[in-house]
Design a protein around this motif. Structure first.
Motif, PDB file in Angstrom:
ATOM      1  N   UNK A   1       9.998  57.238  -6.601  1.00 43.61           N
ATOM      2  CA  UNK A   1      11.304  56.647  -6.300  1.00 43.61           C
ATOM      3  C   UNK A   1      12.227  57.776  -5.826  1.00 43.61           C
ATOM      4  N   UNK A   2      12.841  57.597  -4.660  1.00 37.88           N
ATOM      5  CA  UNK A   2      13.703  58.624  -4.079  1.00 37.88           C
ATOM      6  C   UNK A   2      15.013  58.001  -3.608  1.00 37.88           C
ATOM      7  N   UNK A   3      16.025  58.850  -3.437  1.00 39.35           N
ATOM      8  CA  UNK A   3      17.331  58.409  -2.936  1.00 39.35           C
ATOM      9  C   UNK A   3      17.397  58.703  -1.440  1.00 39.35           C
ATOM     10  N   UNK A   4      17.808  57.725  -0.627  1.00 42.02           N
ATOM     11  CA  UNK A   4      17.856  57.876   0.826  1.00 42.02           C
ATOM     12  C   UNK A   4      19.180  57.336   1.356  1.00 42.02           C
ATOM     13  N   UNK A   5      19.433  57.624   2.639  1.00 47.78           N
ATOM     14  CA  UNK A   5      20.648  57.129   3.305  1.00 47.78           C
ATOM     15  C   UNK A   5      20.234  56.323   4.531  1.00 47.78           C
ATOM     16  N   UNK A   6      20.794  55.140   4.674  1.00 47.35           N
ATOM     17  CA  UNK A   6      20.499  54.275   5.821  1.00 47.35           C
ATOM     18  C   UNK A   6      21.106  54.890   7.077  1.00 47.35           C
ATOM     19  N   UNK A   7      20.257  55.145   8.091  1.00 46.84           N
ATOM     20  CA  UNK A   7      20.739  55.796   9.322  1.00 46.84           C
ATOM     21  C   UNK A   7      20.814  54.841  10.508  1.00 46.84           C
TER      22      UNK A   7
ATOM     23  N   UNK B   1      17.122  58.089   6.036  1.00 45.95           N
ATOM     24  CA  UNK B   1      16.964  59.544   6.039  1.00 45.95           C
ATOM     25  C   UNK B   1      16.624  59.990   4.625  1.00 45.95           C
ATOM     26  N   UNK B   2      15.449  60.615   4.468  1.00 37.70           N
ATOM     27  CA  UNK B   2      15.067  61.093   3.139  1.00 37.70           C
ATOM     28  C   UNK B   2      15.451  62.553   2.963  1.00 37.70           C
ATOM     29  N   UNK B   3      16.082  63.129   3.988  1.00 37.87           N
ATOM     30  CA  UNK B   3      16.471  64.531   3.953  1.00 37.87           C
ATOM     31  C   UNK B   3      15.464  65.386   4.689  1.00 37.87           C
TER      32      UNK B   3
ATOM     33  N   UNK C   1      22.317  45.569   3.952  1.00 39.87           N
ATOM     34  CA  UNK C   1      22.508  47.004   4.124  1.00 39.87           C
ATOM     35  C   UNK C   1      23.564  47.321   5.174  1.00 39.87           C
ATOM     36  N   UNK C   2      24.068  48.558   5.131  1.00 41.66           N
ATOM     37  CA  UNK C   2      24.957  49.039   6.180  1.00 41.66           C
ATOM     38  C   UNK C   2      24.665  50.526   6.424  1.00 41.66           C
ATOM     39  N   UNK C   3      24.914  50.993   7.636  1.00 43.71           N
ATOM     40  CA  UNK C   3      24.651  52.387   8.001  1.00 43.71           C
ATOM     41  C   UNK C   3      25.512  53.312   7.151  1.00 43.71           C
ATOM     42  N   UNK C   4      24.871  54.365   6.610  1.00 45.75           N
ATOM     43  CA  UNK C   4      25.568  55.303   5.748  1.00 45.75           C
ATOM     44  C   UNK C   4      25.428  54.990   4.271  1.00 45.75           C
ATOM     45  N   UNK C   5      24.885  53.816   3.949  1.00 50.80           N
ATOM     46  CA  UNK C   5      24.729  53.408   2.550  1.00 50.80           C
ATOM     47  C   UNK C   5      23.608  54.201   1.875  1.00 50.80           C
TER      48      UNK C   5
END
Length: 553
Positions: free
Chosen positions: A284-290, A300-302, A327-331
């Motif tokens: 389980x990882x934290x990501x950002x919707x691009x 983006x997983x970094x 979802x939304x971009x940047x979330x």
């Protein structure tokens, strides 16, 4: 005379004469004027002439149309000859000329072949005006090297300074000259940039659909869109703009064509090496919707690595039509890695896997034989999937109706509300099986109302199988297994023959008949009758027996 004019034009002299003739019409000088009145449509300026000059809103107002000048303010203007009583004045022209004079001073004596990046803003009698950093340069038509001059305005160009004329407030440039020296620079520079391990600083000169042209030390090379990011092919126009500086490495040099290929991603370490080392399926990882598309979202997983979240992996709710509903971009979201393919550089993640599974809730709140309502979600050749909220149940064709050959696609359509019975909850495979016919009285149940076990029935043979024979009785198909056929010989039977037997069992929608049991029943009846007759014979006298014998009985 025509020949003389041709020679003049070929030498560029004709263009120069045209330019000078234009400048004679615009002859004037820069003065410091004083605002003597501010009106709604502009300002009146005293420039030392008999009559004051006028600057319109286009000269003095800001973008909102407001004039910030007030009476008594000084303003720099270009004053030229007037055709009427009022002198022609322009503040904007004075600013432009001031910039040109400053640029000429900055260039000094070593102006020759200095490169200017600019944009052609307009065309005049002698050529084109090239604007760069607020300065107007003049490019004679003969120096433009355009195949189609009509399409020149609006184009970005690279030109060389060929002459400066302080007295005329003019800087001349040539696109033709730039091409001449650029070829030489390219040839010389290519030999210097063949080192594949060195990192160079370059400037993006142009962006296309297939990549970007980057200039390094005067040499242009292509960065293909697949060489921009470790994420894979990207749209360069979304990441960069012309003039941006980038670090590149040489990845290919075509000796024959004298072409360089650069790479931006080669400058940094391949992040997939880190992915392979640090991440595993199930993490389980934290990501950002691009980016969000109708079919899913990119996250983006970094470390310049992007994962894909398919729409089916966003929520357990299958009614979602577009990822933007959730979802939304940047979330920033938490997801589970469900696939890592380092060879294909593909990483897939799931959001719903970290959310409570609706099937577990469904299994707790429902049981087999529950009657429930739902809406038809999809229809297939083998049945229909019915939405029961966050869980779908399968209504197979054979569970739709007691009518043989009945199919869901012939009786239902997507969106129909149906009442069904739960006949199976498979918690291991998370499947729910539904039945519509279970809510109706089966033909076997109707048959059971009319007939009883051990009742003698007659039917015609409709099918002969390896395991037995099917006969039709009162509109129902009844099976006589091989072991229940005796004393009838199966090999002598054919479709249409009539068989008599007794009703052996009624199980759901199956009926079994036995000839063998009927035969035994008949034998029992005959034995019973024989025993009854024998008992009667024991009561007869000897005289009765003799009498019967004499009478031939």
């Amino acid at each position: 005379m025509l020949k003389i004019l041709d020679d003049v034009e070929d030498n560029g002299e004709f263009a120069r004469l045209l330019e000078e003739s234009e400048r004679k019409e615009e002859k004037g000088q820069i003065k410091i004027g004083k605002v003597i009145a501010v009106r709604e449509d502009g300002v009146l300026v005293d420039v030392g002439e008999k009559v004051e000059g006028f600057l319109g809103l286009g000269e003095v107002a800001d973008t909102s149309g407001t004039i910030s000048l007030k009476k008594g303010d000084e303003i720099e203007v270009f004053v030229s000859s007037s055709r009427g009583e009022r002198p022609n004045i322009s503040h904007k022209k004075a600013v432009k000329i001031g910039k040109i004079q400053a640029k000429i001073k900055q260039l000094g004596e070593n102006f020759k072949d200095s490169v200017v990046d600019g944009k052609i803003t307009r065309k005049n009698k002698g050529g084109f005006i090239v604007e760069s950093d607020g300065i107007d340069y003049f490019m004679p038509k003969y120096a433009s090297a355009f195949r189609d001059p009509a399409k020149a305005v609006g184009q970005r160009v690279r030109v060389c300074i060929t002459d400066v004329r302080p007295n005329e407030n003019s800087i001349l440039v040539s696109r033709k000259r730039f091409f001449e020296i650029d070829d030489a620079r390219q040839t010389e520079g290519l030999q210097k940039l063949k080192d594949h391990d060195k990192v160079y600083e370059g400037v993006i000169r142009s962006i296309t659909s297939f990549g970007m042209f980057v200039e390094v030390e005067g040499v242009k090379g292509l960065v293909h869109y697949s060489e921009i990011s470790h994420r894979g092919p990207v749209n360069p126009s979304k990441l960069y703009k012309e003039g941006d500086k980038v670090s590149v490495k040489v990845v290919q040099f075509d000796e024959e064509k004298k072409r360089l290929s650069f790479s931006i991603k080669a400058v940094s370490q391949d992040p997939w090496q880190e992915v392979q080392k640090e991440l595993q399926k199930g993490y389980a990882i934290k990501v950002v919707v691009t980016n969000i598309e109708p079919y899913g979202a990119f996250v983006d997983i970094g470390n310049d690595v992007e994962g894909f979240l398919h729409i089916s992996e966003i929520s357990w709710d299958k009614s979602i039509k577009h990822p933007e509903e959730q979802l939304k971009v940047g979330q920033e979201i938490d997801v589970e890695i469900i696939e890592i393919d380092t060879k294909s550089r593909r990483l897939r993640v799931s959001l719903k896997n970290l959310l409570p599974k609706p099937f577990a809730n469904f299994a707790k709140s429902h049981k087999v034989n529950d009657i429930i309502k739902g809406k038809v979600a999809t229809i297939t050749d083998f049945g229909a999937f019915v939405s029961l909220g966050e869980v779908d149940g399968l209504l197979h064709n054979e569970d739709l109706s007691w009518e043989k050959g009945s199919k869901c696609k012939e009786h239902l359509k997507v969106g129909d509300e149906v009442e069904v019975c739960i006949i199976k909850i498979d918690t291991a495979n998370e499947r729910v099986t539904l039945s519509k016919k279970a809510l109706e009285e089966s033909p076997a149940q109707n048959f059971a109302k009319k007939h009883k076990i051990d009742e003698v029935l007659k039917g015609k043979v409709i099918d002969i199988k390896d395991f037995g024979v099917f006969i039709q009785v009162d509109g129902m198909d009844a099976l006589i297994k091989n072991e229940d056929l005796y004393p009838v010989k199966k090999e002598e039977l054919k479709v249409g023959d009539e068989i008599e037997g007794v009703l052996l069992s009624i199980d759901k929608n199956r009926i079994r008949v036995s000839v063998k049991k009927l035969d035994r029943q008949k034998q029992k009846d005959e034995l019973k009758a024989f025993n009854a007759n024998s008992a009667n014979d024991d009561k007869m006298t000897l005289g009765d027996k003799l009498k019967n014998k004499i009478q031939g009985k």
